[in-house]
Design a protein around this motif. Sequence first.
Motif: not given
Length: 259
Positions: A13-18
């Motif tokens: 999730y956070f990799v996609k956000q970043a």
Amino acid sequence: MDIEQKQAEHIDYFVKQASNLKGSALRNVIVEATSHPSLFAFAEILSVPNILELQGTENAVFLDLLRVFAHGTWSEYKSVASRLPPLVPDQVLKLKQLTVLTLAETNKVLAYDVLIQELDVTNVRELEDFLINDCMYVGIVRGKLDQLRRCFEVQFAAGRDPRPGQLGSMIQTIANWLSTSDNLLVSIQEKIKWADNMSEMDKKHRKEVEERVEEVKKTLSFKADTEFRGHEEIFSEHSGVMDYEEDRSRPKRRRHPLG
């Protein structure tokens, strides 16, 4: 759902956000990731190109903060806190949890005095509450609290992201382990071969002994049979002489004339 699966979902999730944001917009992503109660690995987020591009910009302090959460401890943060963004309570808790994992990497018996100092807690009660409620119940460590010895005996601890340069050391350690395992395997195989040879020698020796015993039995049986027959013949001869002597010792019967 186990902790590893949860980690993978949160990281994704956070990799996609970043990956979809840039510059100052990444601040909130970093703060949210480092505050998340179920996220304890940050290497994948740290490797996102948009995150690395913060280096040398006005937002570089957030990149440095993320590096602390990926590899550092609470005491390390305090030593550079003046150059980093202030932490919210959830980040403080997260960094202290990560500190326990770092300490558990090198020592499976953690003294209370060391933990109190590293975690900035005031007493044993506060320390034990933290270990039980914020570490063991969360699932990042398992162990036993020993109040008598004033220590925490670690039975399991989740792994942290490897530090820069640590991967090479880990690879070398694994290579050494594999080499030792190969040598041990060769030694075990040699011992198995030796044991097999000894077993064959033992079987051969046992067979030879059994054959020798059979030969001795046959020899003794033949000898006993021969001696028995010899005694039987001698006994028969003695019986004939005795009968003959008895016949000679008997008075002769004379014939009387008929009158």
